[in-house]
Design a protein around this motif. Sequence first.
Motif, PDB file in Angstrom:
ATOM      1  N   ASP A   1     -26.458 -33.164 -17.194  1.00  0.00           N
ATOM      2  CA  ASP A   1     -26.166 -32.650 -18.527  1.00  0.00           C
ATOM      3  C   ASP A   1     -24.661 -32.528 -18.775  1.00  0.00           C
ATOM      4  O   ASP A   1     -24.238 -31.906 -19.738  1.00  0.00           O
ATOM      5  N   GLY A   2     -23.873 -33.099 -17.875  1.00  0.00           N
ATOM      6  CA  GLY A   2     -22.427 -33.071 -18.059  1.00  0.00           C
ATOM      7  C   GLY A   2     -21.805 -31.699 -17.848  1.00  0.00           C
ATOM      8  O   GLY A   2     -20.711 -31.427 -18.309  1.00  0.00           O
ATOM      9  N   GLY A   3     -22.507 -30.815 -17.160  1.00  0.00           N
ATOM     10  CA  GLY A   3     -21.992 -29.478 -16.890  1.00  0.00           C
ATOM     11  C   GLY A   3     -22.342 -28.444 -17.946  1.00  0.00           C
ATOM     12  O   GLY A   3     -21.896 -27.302 -17.860  1.00  0.00           O
ATOM     13  N   LEU A   4     -23.137 -28.828 -18.932  1.00  0.00           N
ATOM     14  CA  LEU A   4     -23.491 -27.907 -20.018  1.00  0.00           C
ATOM     15  C   LEU A   4     -24.226 -26.670 -19.509  1.00  0.00           C
ATOM     16  O   LEU A   4     -23.941 -25.558 -19.934  1.00  0.00           O
ATOM     17  N   TRP A   5     -25.157 -26.860 -18.581  1.00  0.00           N
ATOM     18  CA  TRP A   5     -25.912 -25.726 -18.053  1.00  0.00           C
ATOM     19  C   TRP A   5     -24.969 -24.717 -17.401  1.00  0.00           C
ATOM     20  O   TRP A   5     -25.076 -23.513 -17.650  1.00  0.00           O
ATOM     21  N   LEU A   6     -24.030 -25.204 -16.588  1.00  0.00           N
ATOM     22  CA  LEU A   6     -23.088 -24.326 -15.905  1.00  0.00           C
ATOM     23  C   LEU A   6     -22.182 -23.612 -16.901  1.00  0.00           C
ATOM     24  O   LEU A   6     -21.939 -22.410 -16.779  1.00  0.00           O
ATOM     25  N   GLN A   7     -21.706 -24.329 -17.895  1.00  0.00           N
ATOM     26  CA  GLN A   7     -20.860 -23.710 -18.925  1.00  0.00           C
ATOM     27  C   GLN A   7     -21.629 -22.611 -19.659  1.00  0.00           C
ATOM     28  O   GLN A   7     -21.094 -21.524 -19.915  1.00  0.00           O
ATOM     29  N   LYS A   8     -22.863 -22.892 -20.003  1.00  0.00           N
ATOM     30  CA  LYS A   8     -23.686 -21.909 -20.704  1.00  0.00           C
ATOM     31  C   LYS A   8     -23.886 -20.664 -19.845  1.00  0.00           C
ATOM     32  O   LYS A   8     -23.780 -19.539 -20.338  1.00  0.00           O
ATOM     33  N   GLN A   9     -24.167 -20.855 -18.564  1.00  0.00           N
ATOM     34  CA  GLN A   9     -24.361 -19.719 -17.674  1.00  0.00           C
ATOM     35  C   GLN A   9     -23.090 -18.880 -17.566  1.00  0.00           C
ATOM     36  O   GLN A   9     -23.148 -17.647 -17.553  1.00  0.00           O
ATOM     37  N   CYS A  10     -21.930 -19.528 -17.502  1.00  0.00           N
ATOM     38  CA  CYS A  10     -20.665 -18.798 -17.429  1.00  0.00           C
ATOM     39  C   CYS A  10     -20.400 -18.029 -18.722  1.00  0.00           C
ATOM     40  O   CYS A  10     -19.894 -16.900 -18.684  1.00  0.00           O
ATOM     41  N   MET A  11     -20.750 -18.608 -19.851  1.00  0.00           N
ATOM     42  CA  MET A  11     -20.599 -17.910 -21.128  1.00  0.00           C
ATOM     43  C   MET A  11     -21.506 -16.678 -21.186  1.00  0.00           C
ATOM     44  O   MET A  11     -21.094 -15.610 -21.643  1.00  0.00           O
ATOM     45  N   ILE A  12     -22.718 -16.807 -20.709  1.00  0.00           N
ATOM     46  CA  ILE A  12     -23.658 -15.690 -20.698  1.00  0.00           C
ATOM     47  C   ILE A  12     -23.151 -14.584 -19.780  1.00  0.00           C
ATOM     48  O   ILE A  12     -23.175 -13.401 -20.144  1.00  0.00           O
ATOM     49  N   LEU A  13     -22.688 -14.955 -18.579  1.00  0.00           N
ATOM     50  CA  LEU A  13     -22.147 -13.967 -17.656  1.00  0.00           C
ATOM     51  C   LEU A  13     -20.948 -13.245 -18.266  1.00  0.00           C
ATOM     52  O   LEU A  13     -20.821 -12.024 -18.155  1.00  0.00           O
ATOM     53  N   ALA A  14     -20.075 -13.998 -18.909  1.00  0.00           N
ATOM     54  CA  ALA A  14     -18.881 -13.402 -19.525  1.00  0.00           C
ATOM     55  C   ALA A  14     -19.280 -12.411 -20.607  1.00  0.00           C
ATOM     56  O   ALA A  14     -18.751 -11.302 -20.676  1.00  0.00           O
ATOM     57  N   ARG A  15     -20.224 -12.796 -21.434  1.00  0.00           N
ATOM     58  CA  ARG A  15     -20.686 -11.917 -22.511  1.00  0.00           C
ATOM     59  C   ARG A  15     -21.362 -10.664 -21.946  1.00  0.00           C
ATOM     60  O   ARG A  15     -21.068  -9.543 -22.364  1.00  0.00           O
ATOM     61  N   ASN A  16     -22.247 -10.845 -20.991  1.00  0.00           N
ATOM     62  CA  ASN A  16     -23.009  -9.722 -20.461  1.00  0.00           C
ATOM     63  C   ASN A  16     -22.170  -8.766 -19.629  1.00  0.00           C
ATOM     64  O   ASN A  16     -22.560  -7.615 -19.444  1.00  0.00           O
ATOM     65  N   ASN A  17     -21.046  -9.237 -19.106  1.00  0.00           N
ATOM     66  CA  ASN A  17     -20.227  -8.415 -18.218  1.00  0.00           C
ATOM     67  C   ASN A  17     -18.840  -8.123 -18.775  1.00  0.00           C
ATOM     68  O   ASN A  17     -18.004  -7.552 -18.073  1.00  0.00           O
ATOM     69  N   ASN A  18     -18.597  -8.526 -20.013  1.00  0.00           N
ATOM     70  CA  ASN A  18     -17.292  -8.299 -20.654  1.00  0.00           C
ATOM     71  C   ASN A  18     -16.132  -8.786 -19.795  1.00  0.00           C
ATOM     72  O   ASN A  18     -15.174  -8.059 -19.544  1.00  0.00           O
ATOM     73  N   THR A  19     -16.265 -10.000 -19.327  1.00  0.00           N
ATOM     74  CA  THR A  19     -15.238 -10.626 -18.502  1.00  0.00           C
ATOM     75  C   THR A  19     -14.884 -11.985 -19.098  1.00  0.00           C
ATOM     76  O   THR A  19     -15.691 -12.580 -19.816  1.00  0.00           O
ATOM     77  N   PRO A  20     -13.697 -12.503 -18.789  1.00  0.00           N
ATOM     78  CA  PRO A  20     -13.336 -13.817 -19.316  1.00  0.00           C
ATOM     79  C   PRO A  20     -14.094 -14.949 -18.595  1.00  0.00           C
ATOM     80  O   PRO A  20     -14.405 -14.844 -17.401  1.00  0.00           O
ATOM     81  N   VAL A  21     -14.395 -15.987 -19.317  1.00  0.00           N
ATOM     82  CA  VAL A  21     -15.098 -17.143 -18.750  1.00  0.00           C
ATOM     83  C   VAL A  21     -14.351 -17.716 -17.548  1.00  0.00           C
ATOM     84  O   VAL A  21     -14.980 -18.048 -16.536  1.00  0.00           O
ATOM     85  N   PRO A  22     -13.012 -17.842 -17.602  1.00  0.00           N
ATOM     86  CA  PRO A  22     -12.315 -18.406 -16.438  1.00  0.00           C
ATOM     87  C   PRO A  22     -12.565 -17.643 -15.130  1.00  0.00           C
ATOM     88  O   PRO A  22     -12.517 -18.228 -14.053  1.00  0.00           O
TER      89      PRO A  22
END
Length: 57
Positions: A4-25
Amino acid sequence: MTGDGGLWLQKQCMILARNNNTPVPYWLSLPLWKLGQWIKTNNIIVAEAKKEASNGQ
């Protein structure tokens, strides 16, 4: 997940960032084995919250 070109991983990182109030990087900087553990734990917590919400209705 592959192909999927890394889309799944990017989505998971976005979810983690949102749920934990942390930056995606922050999440992207973790080793994949550690990131996988955080994704699994986060998904368990989200599933439990959904279950509790549906039981409360």
